[in-house]
Structure formats: structure tokens, C-alpha cells
Design a protein around this motif. Structure first.
Motif, mmCIF file in Angstrom:
data_model
loop_
_atom_site.group_PDB
_atom_site.id
_atom_site.type_symbol
_atom_site.label_atom_id
_atom_site.label_comp_id
_atom_site.label_asym_id
_atom_site.label_seq_id
_atom_site.Cartn_x
_atom_site.Cartn_y
_atom_site.Cartn_z
ATOM 1 N N UNK A 151 52.965 55.813 33.315
ATOM 2 C CA UNK A 151 52.885 54.385 33.579
ATOM 3 C C UNK A 151 51.572 54.082 34.297
ATOM 4 N N UNK A 152 51.002 52.926 34.004
ATOM 5 C CA UNK A 152 49.745 52.500 34.608
ATOM 6 C C UNK A 152 49.872 51.095 35.157
ATOM 7 N N UNK A 153 49.145 50.826 36.231
ATOM 8 C CA UNK A 153 49.104 49.501 36.837
ATOM 9 C C UNK A 153 48.232 48.598 35.970
ATOM 10 N N UNK A 154 48.771 47.456 35.563
ATOM 11 C CA UNK A 154 48.026 46.506 34.737
ATOM 12 C C UNK A 154 48.194 45.095 35.306
ATOM 13 N N UNK A 155 47.313 44.174 34.921
ATOM 14 C CA UNK A 155 47.439 42.797 35.404
ATOM 15 C C UNK A 155 48.735 42.143 34.924
ATOM 16 N N UNK A 156 49.107 41.054 35.573
ATOM 17 C CA UNK A 156 50.334 40.320 35.239
ATOM 18 C C UNK A 156 50.315 39.845 33.779
ATOM 19 N N UNK A 157 49.175 39.343 33.313
ATOM 20 C CA UNK A 157 49.064 38.839 31.945
ATOM 21 C C UNK A 157 48.740 39.988 30.989
ATOM 22 N N UNK A 158 49.087 39.788 29.702
ATOM 23 C CA UNK A 158 48.809 40.830 28.721
ATOM 24 C C UNK A 158 47.306 41.067 28.653
ATOM 25 N N UNK A 159 46.925 42.322 28.443
ATOM 26 C CA UNK A 159 45.522 42.698 28.439
ATOM 27 C C UNK A 159 45.289 43.787 27.416
ATOM 28 N N UNK A 160 44.057 44.175 27.237
ATOM 29 C CA UNK A 160 43.691 45.269 26.330
ATOM 30 C C UNK A 160 43.506 46.528 27.176
ATOM 31 N N UNK A 161 44.278 47.553 26.859
ATOM 32 C CA UNK A 161 44.254 48.797 27.631
ATOM 33 C C UNK A 161 43.672 49.911 26.771
ATOM 34 N N UNK A 162 42.856 50.732 27.377
ATOM 35 C CA UNK A 162 42.249 51.868 26.693
ATOM 36 C C UNK A 162 42.688 53.154 27.385
#
Length: 181
Positions: A151-162
């Protein structure tokens, strides 16, 4: 000497493929290294040629016979005891299958992650079962598989993850998965 040159060419081709598929990263682009292992996420989806980004759900087979499958991200809200605290997390099922002829050392497996060129950290949330690799010292025998959920910490809104995956420190090829999370 020719081997080193070939490795450099493959690395450069991989970077070009990454820039085309995910956009050119910012100059301060970094990654957060962490260990990983695998699970049956994305079976049946084939990988593209080395150097091209893969979509989540695809498989990639290295010349050593190791096949990596990274499932589509599942969004979750980290618990109050999670580290680091984040408004949202993206969890991935990863499976490593050793179809090679030698034992695979799981301790060499690394994953780095970035959102819009900014490194993101792995979320450890034992309350929800996100503990990273608990068997990092484990060897994977030929014909066997290992599953891990990261699992990774991501922003509240959907984003592009690499996600960039390297099966070992000696492997020149880095496989990149890129998509919405």
C-alpha cells in the motif's frame, strides 16, 4: 564491455518509454524504495516489450524466468494507527512466480513509487493487514509463487501513480507500471 553498453541502452529505452506513457517527470522526481513479494493479480494479461510501461493488471516475465503480476489499485482510508498518515492509500496485490531454474531471493525485490514525479511512501497499516513484506528473507523455489499486498500513500483525489519494480540489485531492467490510482 559490450554487456555494460547494452545495459545502458536498455535503461535509456526504459526511461524513454516511461516519459512517453506517464509524461515527463519533474526535475526533482524521486522514488521511495521498499521491498515486495507477489500474488495472483492480473493473471492472463500479457506484458509488453521491455522498456514499455505496463498497465496495472499486466504480467511481466524477466529473462530469468521470474514473472511479476501487479493488480489494479484498490483505494482505502488508512486507519489512525497507520504510518505514514495519509488522506488515502492505494493497495496493490503483487505476485511473483519463479518459473526459472534457480532459487529466487525475495530480499532483492524492490518497488519504488511516485505520484506526478514526487516520491510516495509505503503505508504500513497493521489494522487493515498492510504490513509490507513479512518474509523478505524467504527464497522462492522454482515453480513456486509468493504473494504480497503493498500500500502507498496517495492524495485524496484520484491521481496517476507510477510503480517501478526491480527483481534484484543485479537486474539492469526496471519494469514500470503506470496508471490511475
Amino acid at each position: 564491455m559490450a554487456l555494460a553498453r547494452t545495459g545502458k541502452i536498455m535503461f535509456t529505452a526504459g526511461l524513454l518509454g516511461l516519459a512517453v506513457a506517464c509524461g515527463v517527470p519533474k526535475a526533482h522526481d524521486g522514488t521511495a524504495a521498499l521491498g515486495v513479494a507477489g500474488s495472483p493479480a492480473g493473471a492472463g494479461v500479457s506484458a509488453s516489450q521491455a522498456g514499455n510501461d505496463l498497465k496495472f493488471g499486466a504480467d511481466h516475465r524477466f529473462t530469468s524466468g521470474l514473472t511479476i503480476s501487479v493488480g489494479s489499485p484498490k483505494s482505502f482510508r488508512p486507519s489512525p494507527s497507520a504510518y505514514p498518515q495519509s488522506p488515502r492509500g492505494a493497495a496493490f496485490d503483487v505476485q511473483l512466480t519463479n518459473d526459472g531454474s534457480t532459487t529466487y531471493k525475495l530480499s532483492g525485490f524492490t518497488v519504488t513509487a511516485a505520484v506526478e514525479g514526487t516520491p510516495v511512501k509505503q503505508v504500513v497499516d497493521t489494522t487493515q493487514g498492510f504490513t509490507g513484506i513479512t518474509d523478505a528473507g524467504k527464497d522462492v523455489q522454482p515453480g513456486r509463487s509468493v504473494h504480497v499486498t503493498l500500500a502507498f500513500a496517495v492524495p485524496r483525489e484520484q491521481t496517476r501513480l507510477r510503480l517501478q519494480i526491480r527483481p534484484s540489485a543485479t537486474e539492469a531492467l526496471v519494469v514500470t507500471y503506470c496508471g490511475p490510482a
